[in-house]
Design a protein around this motif. Structure first.
Motif, PDB file in Angstrom:
ATOM      1  N   ARG A 162      30.622  17.790 -30.113  1.00  0.00           N
ATOM      2  CA  ARG A 162      29.491  17.505 -30.583  1.00  0.00           C
ATOM      3  C   ARG A 162      28.292  18.387 -29.731  1.00  0.00           C
ATOM      4  NH1 ARG A 162      24.450  14.927 -29.685  1.00  0.00           N
ATOM      5  NH2 ARG A 162      24.986  14.605 -27.582  1.00  0.00           N
ATOM      6  N   ARG A 163      28.537  18.560 -28.403  1.00  0.00           N
ATOM      7  CA  ARG A 163      27.842  19.391 -27.614  1.00  0.00           C
ATOM      8  C   ARG A 163      27.830  20.851 -28.082  1.00  0.00           C
ATOM      9  NH1 ARG A 163      29.119  17.199 -22.981  1.00  0.00           N
ATOM     10  NH2 ARG A 163      30.788  18.813 -22.283  1.00  0.00           N
ATOM     11  N   ALA A 164      29.012  21.319 -28.640  1.00  0.00           N
ATOM     12  CA  ALA A 164      29.127  22.731 -28.951  1.00  0.00           C
ATOM     13  C   ALA A 164      28.575  22.904 -30.239  1.00  0.00           C
ATOM     14  CB  ALA A 164      30.580  23.188 -29.171  1.00  0.00           C
ATOM     15  N   ARG A 165      28.210  21.846 -31.123  1.00  0.00           N
ATOM     16  CA  ARG A 165      27.629  22.154 -32.503  1.00  0.00           C
ATOM     17  C   ARG A 165      26.265  22.232 -32.093  1.00  0.00           C
ATOM     18  NH1 ARG A 165      31.231  18.116 -34.535  1.00  0.00           N
ATOM     19  NH2 ARG A 165      29.852  16.550 -34.015  1.00  0.00           N
ATOM     20  N   VAL A 166      25.743  21.235 -31.135  1.00  0.00           N
ATOM     21  CA  VAL A 166      24.238  21.143 -30.803  1.00  0.00           C
ATOM     22  C   VAL A 166      23.785  22.580 -30.023  1.00  0.00           C
ATOM     23  CG1 VAL A 166      22.574  19.951 -29.376  1.00  0.00           C
ATOM     24  CG2 VAL A 166      23.976  18.700 -30.720  1.00  0.00           C
ATOM     25  N   VAL A 167      24.704  23.056 -29.207  1.00  0.00           N
ATOM     26  CA  VAL A 167      24.351  24.311 -28.363  1.00  0.00           C
ATOM     27  C   VAL A 167      24.217  25.456 -29.558  1.00  0.00           C
ATOM     28  CG1 VAL A 167      25.255  25.983 -26.880  1.00  0.00           C
ATOM     29  CG2 VAL A 167      25.104  23.697 -26.268  1.00  0.00           C
TER      30      VAL A 167
ATOM     31  N   VAL B  92      18.626  17.835 -35.518  1.00  0.00           N
ATOM     32  CA  VAL B  92      18.159  16.470 -35.138  1.00  0.00           C
ATOM     33  C   VAL B  92      18.897  16.099 -34.040  1.00  0.00           C
ATOM     34  CG1 VAL B  92      18.060  14.029 -36.148  1.00  0.00           C
ATOM     35  CG2 VAL B  92      17.711  16.060 -37.704  1.00  0.00           C
ATOM     36  N   GLN B  93      20.218  16.276 -33.858  1.00  0.00           N
ATOM     37  CA  GLN B  93      20.808  15.686 -32.552  1.00  0.00           C
ATOM     38  C   GLN B  93      20.337  16.469 -31.328  1.00  0.00           C
ATOM     39  OE1 GLN B  93      24.979  15.869 -32.619  1.00  0.00           O
ATOM     40  NE2 GLN B  93      25.121  14.242 -34.422  1.00  0.00           N
ATOM     41  N   ALA B  94      20.018  17.489 -31.614  1.00  0.00           N
ATOM     42  CA  ALA B  94      19.353  18.520 -30.360  1.00  0.00           C
ATOM     43  C   ALA B  94      18.052  18.004 -29.960  1.00  0.00           C
ATOM     44  CB  ALA B  94      19.252  20.097 -30.713  1.00  0.00           C
ATOM     45  N   THR B  95      17.152  17.331 -30.976  1.00  0.00           N
ATOM     46  CA  THR B  95      15.757  16.974 -30.636  1.00  0.00           C
ATOM     47  C   THR B  95      16.320  15.909 -29.828  1.00  0.00           C
ATOM     48  OG1 THR B  95      15.300  18.124 -32.721  1.00  0.00           O
ATOM     49  CG2 THR B  95      13.779  15.945 -31.766  1.00  0.00           C
TER      50      THR B  95
END
Lengths: 209, 209
Positions: free
Chosen positions: A190-195, B168-171
């Protein structure tokens, strides 16, 4: 705090005894970070940390008279280590969006990890303990400044532009938020996608896409 | 966990005694949140919380047999309260970038605050306590899902688009990072600048600028 970490002190005479003393001090600080990250704040007493480091309780107290002095020095040590990690981040390869992505991924990795887990233990106790909070705040500010400077340099951003300055800060806040999420759940994918999504937006804002 | 919070339970017979019992339970949970946020995890024993709530220790133990049961129920209660806060966020006025800004600012306010301070105490102890961690994780996942759903709805985003989903997750990760920064330093002005800079980027990504 009793004294400054070895790394920040002016060059001292380098006799074997001073070397041993510095090594002991460093081992105590590193063990404190590991104990905080693994066992939490309450378990991390001077006696427990000394035993884990294979050092007598008396020798540990020779370096740090109180538990608070040891923990604050360990926090300073780990902040210095994290800034040094940022300095060792390889000059990112590539250009444009790929370069921005490499920098953001490096920042997120550096802000998280064991040093974050240990710092989180201290922050959380400091949140409800005014004395510890007063000792921790100046370190926290110094670390925030150091991390911001490195991020600005790696991204090649004009820090006098308030919008770009705020976006660099947002990136470091995001890194902290991801690190906090990672403390409970190991969410590397998930972190990789957000980054990736964040760095694409940042690249667009920097005109690097 | 001994039982479900009153809000989530099926309708029970509403005699005056059940009302009193529900009220006591709710007061205990709210006092637990306040004690965690203000005094920290270690100080928040069943005895301390009962005294703060003006309830006898025996009555408190009638509702929650162990400290862990009380703390986990309080965490569930505060997550439910935070999701309810998100549901009560006014339908944002305006359109385009201003609307996105209003939503992001609302999310950041809701994720932070006293409920965050209390949750942080539990997360941090859970990070080094496998049993508490196992009790907290499902609640954490449920809250993350709830917050994500509300954010998607408020932003009017197509959640099947992986890029928008990640933004949205990043937010929400940014909101958590800002909340953590706010625990030690009250940086409302800096936070406002970061929220503005990010929501401008998010609006551009959503095609709302």
């Amino acid at each position: 705090m009793a004294d400054r970490p070895a790394g920040a002190a002016p060059a001292a005479p380098a006799g074997p005894q001073q070397d041993r003393s510095r090594q002991t001090r460093r081992r105590l600080l590193e063990t404190t970070v590991r104990c905080l990250a693994t066992h939490g704040f309450q378990a991390s007493t001077v006696g427990f940390i000394a035993a884990e480091a294979g050092i007598s309780r008396g020798a540990a107290q020779h370096h740090f008279r109180t538990r608070e002095a040891l923990i604050v020095a360990a926090l300073e040590h780990m902040f210095d280590e994290r800034v040094a990690l940022l300095d060792r981040l390889a000059e990112p390869a590539g250009a444009g969006a790929e370069r921005v992505h490499a920098v953001v991924a490096g920042l997120v990795e550096t802000v998280g990890g064991d040093l974050f887990r240990a710092a989180l233990q201290v922050w959380t106790v400091a949140a409800a303990d005014p004395e510890l909070r007063a000792a921790v705040l100046p370190l926290e500010r110094r670390f925030a400044r150091g991390a911001h400077e490195r991020a600005v340099r790696l991204l090649g951003v004009d820090d006098t532009d308030p919008r770009l300055r705020a976006l660099v800060q947002a990136t470091l806040d995001l890194a902290r938020g991801l690190a906090l999420a990672g403390v409970l759940t190991d969410d590397a994918r998930r972190r990789a996608r957000v980054v990736r999504a964040w760095s694409d937006q940042l690249a667009a804002a920097l005109g690097a896409d």
